[in-house]
Design an enzyme around this catalytic site. Structure first.
Site, mmCIF file in Angstrom:
data_model
loop_
_atom_site.group_PDB
_atom_site.id
_atom_site.type_symbol
_atom_site.label_atom_id
_atom_site.label_comp_id
_atom_site.label_asym_id
_atom_site.label_seq_id
_atom_site.Cartn_x
_atom_site.Cartn_y
_atom_site.Cartn_z
ATOM 1 N N HIS A 7 0.832 -1.217 0.000
ATOM 2 C CA HIS A 7 0.000 0.000 0.000
ATOM 3 C C HIS A 7 0.860 1.258 0.000
ATOM 4 O O HIS A 7 1.570 1.530 0.968
ATOM 5 C CB HIS A 7 -0.877 -0.042 1.257
ATOM 6 C CG HIS A 7 -1.857 1.064 1.364
ATOM 7 N ND1 HIS A 7 -1.935 1.885 2.464
ATOM 8 C CD2 HIS A 7 -2.840 1.474 0.519
ATOM 9 C CE1 HIS A 7 -2.915 2.760 2.294
ATOM 10 N NE2 HIS A 7 -3.474 2.525 1.121
ATOM 11 N N ARG A 8 0.806 1.997 -1.097
ATOM 12 C CA ARG A 8 1.661 3.183 -1.297
ATOM 13 C C ARG A 8 3.137 2.803 -1.149
ATOM 14 O O ARG A 8 3.947 3.566 -0.651
ATOM 15 C CB ARG A 8 1.297 4.308 -0.318
ATOM 16 C CG ARG A 8 -0.189 4.681 -0.349
ATOM 17 C CD ARG A 8 -0.570 5.703 0.705
ATOM 18 N NE ARG A 8 -2.024 5.710 0.892
ATOM 19 C CZ ARG A 8 -2.646 6.339 1.889
ATOM 20 N NH1 ARG A 8 -1.966 7.029 2.779
ATOM 21 N NH2 ARG A 8 -3.968 6.298 1.986
ATOM 22 N N GLU A 34 0.724 -0.540 -4.714
ATOM 23 C CA GLU A 34 -0.449 0.305 -4.939
ATOM 24 C C GLU A 34 0.051 1.740 -4.803
ATOM 25 O O GLU A 34 0.910 2.025 -3.965
ATOM 26 C CB GLU A 34 -1.509 -0.013 -3.880
ATOM 27 C CG GLU A 34 -2.833 0.738 -4.035
ATOM 28 C CD GLU A 34 -2.903 2.046 -3.241
ATOM 29 O OE1 GLU A 34 -3.918 2.742 -3.364
ATOM 30 O OE2 GLU A 34 -1.945 2.391 -2.508
ATOM 31 N N ASP A 36 -1.101 6.221 -5.675
ATOM 32 C CA ASP A 36 -2.178 7.182 -5.945
ATOM 33 C C ASP A 36 -1.673 8.259 -6.895
ATOM 34 O O ASP A 36 -0.527 8.705 -6.772
ATOM 35 C CB ASP A 36 -2.605 7.863 -4.638
ATOM 36 C CG ASP A 36 -2.923 6.854 -3.553
ATOM 37 O OD1 ASP A 36 -4.062 6.386 -3.522
ATOM 38 O OD2 ASP A 36 -2.028 6.531 -2.747
ATOM 39 N N HIS A 49 -0.914 10.831 -2.383
ATOM 40 C CA HIS A 49 -2.253 10.447 -1.941
ATOM 41 C C HIS A 49 -3.167 11.628 -1.645
ATOM 42 O O HIS A 49 -4.266 11.733 -2.176
ATOM 43 C CB HIS A 49 -2.167 9.547 -0.713
ATOM 44 C CG HIS A 49 -3.507 9.160 -0.172
ATOM 45 N ND1 HIS A 49 -4.188 9.917 0.771
ATOM 46 C CD2 HIS A 49 -4.325 8.108 -0.460
ATOM 47 C CE1 HIS A 49 -5.350 9.344 1.034
ATOM 48 N NE2 HIS A 49 -5.461 8.242 0.310
ATOM 49 N N GLU A 109 -4.363 4.047 -8.244
ATOM 50 C CA GLU A 109 -5.630 4.639 -7.791
ATOM 51 C C GLU A 109 -5.734 6.075 -8.281
ATOM 52 O O GLU A 109 -4.856 6.902 -8.008
ATOM 53 C CB GLU A 109 -5.743 4.604 -6.259
ATOM 54 C CG GLU A 109 -7.064 5.220 -5.809
ATOM 55 C CD GLU A 109 -7.282 5.253 -4.305
ATOM 56 O OE1 GLU A 109 -8.160 6.017 -3.858
ATOM 57 O OE2 GLU A 109 -6.587 4.527 -3.575
ATOM 58 N N LYS A 111 -7.005 9.573 -7.899
ATOM 59 C CA LYS A 111 -7.522 10.388 -6.795
ATOM 60 C C LYS A 111 -8.276 11.588 -7.372
ATOM 61 O O LYS A 111 -7.796 12.712 -7.356
ATOM 62 C CB LYS A 111 -6.358 10.873 -5.911
ATOM 63 C CG LYS A 111 -5.634 9.769 -5.173
ATOM 64 C CD LYS A 111 -6.477 9.115 -4.106
ATOM 65 C CE LYS A 111 -6.791 10.078 -2.990
ATOM 66 N NZ LYS A 111 -7.585 9.441 -1.913
ATOM 67 N N ASP A 229 0.153 -2.191 4.392
ATOM 68 C CA ASP A 229 1.261 -1.252 4.615
ATOM 69 C C ASP A 229 2.570 -1.990 4.857
ATOM 70 O O ASP A 229 3.644 -1.436 4.676
ATOM 71 C CB ASP A 229 0.984 -0.370 5.848
ATOM 72 C CG ASP A 229 -0.177 0.594 5.630
ATOM 73 O OD1 ASP A 229 -0.452 0.953 4.471
ATOM 74 O OD2 ASP A 229 -0.815 0.992 6.628
#
Length: 246
Positions: A7-8, A34, A36, A49, A109, A111, A229
């Protein structure tokens, strides 16, 4: 076997959405990352993000009000002051150039729930095609109009709606918008929903799964993937689960 998506990047131990976090996710043996994306003032696709710079960088104000050159001057590692090197906000192109050197999957993703970011879908898809990443990229968003637009522009690129709450028969909804999967909040997707989705050929990749008990639950029902994470903990648990099963 259930895939582990960072995640990120490896955001538990490194600044989220930075190149060091992505590199470290690869070293941790995650299956993918992943990230953003938003647009800078001059229309560049940047990886960050929050709509505002305040939390994760040395800047203040909205991402959309700064040019790429201005954004690049900021420190994106302010939450990790012990890092020896300054981290910058990456462009999506920088990340894709690096992804071209490995086999990781990438969940992008969009945003664009607060600001529309006109033309962002086209720019993201152009970069996916430019770096030949159509088979390794999933485009997700809470803005489902946006991902449907992506599907129409590039049916070869997988899309996945993000769901923050439980949705009735989400596998049917996903199929109705031509999505091959959906990304629900982990607490909003019981085992039964995951199983029925998988039986219907729809992938499920819950976010953000950081508790070991939740990771184990998803490994046990052979969930498609989950977003975490801390990929190190997830990969270690998965290896143990594989060993126990064998």
């Amino acid at each position: 076997m259930t895939e582990v998506i960072a995640h990120r990047g490896y955001s538990a131990k490194f600044p989220e959405n930075t190149m060091i976090a992505f590199h470290e996710a690869e070293y941790a043996n995650a299956d993918g990352i992943e990230l953003d994306v938003q647009l800078s003032k001059d229309g560049e696709v940047v990886v960050i993000h929050d709509e505002k710079l305040n939390r994760t960088t040395s800047g203040k104000g909205y991402v959309k009000d700064f040019t790429l050159q201005e954004l690049k001057k900021l420190d994106a590692g302010v939450l990790f002051p012990n890092l020896s090197e300054k981290q910058t906000i990456p462009t999506l192109e920088e990340v894709f150039a690096w992804l071209a050197t490995n086999t990781l999957i990438c969940n992008v993703e969009l945003k664009n729930g607060v600001f529309r970011y006109e033309g962002m879908e086209e720019k993201v898809i152009k970069l996916i095609r430019q770096y030949d990443l159509s088979k390794r990229t999933i485009i997700s968003s809470f803005n489902h109009y946006s991902i449907v637009h992506c599907y129409r522009l590039a049916p070869e690129v997988e899309i996945a709606p993000l769901l923050s709450e439980g949705l009735y028969m989400p596998w049917i909804y996903a199929a109705s918008i031509r999505a091959k999967g959906f990304h629900p909040r982990y607490s909003a997707v019981p085992n039964e929903v995951i199983s029925l989705s998988l039986e219907s050929g729809i992938a499920v990749r819950p976010y953000t799964v950081n508790k070991e008990v939740e990771m184990e639950r998803l490994f046990q029902i052979n969930c498609t993937a989950f977003i975490t994470d801390d990929p190190t903990i997830a990969v270690k648990l998965r290896d143990k689960y594989k060993k126990d099963k064998a």
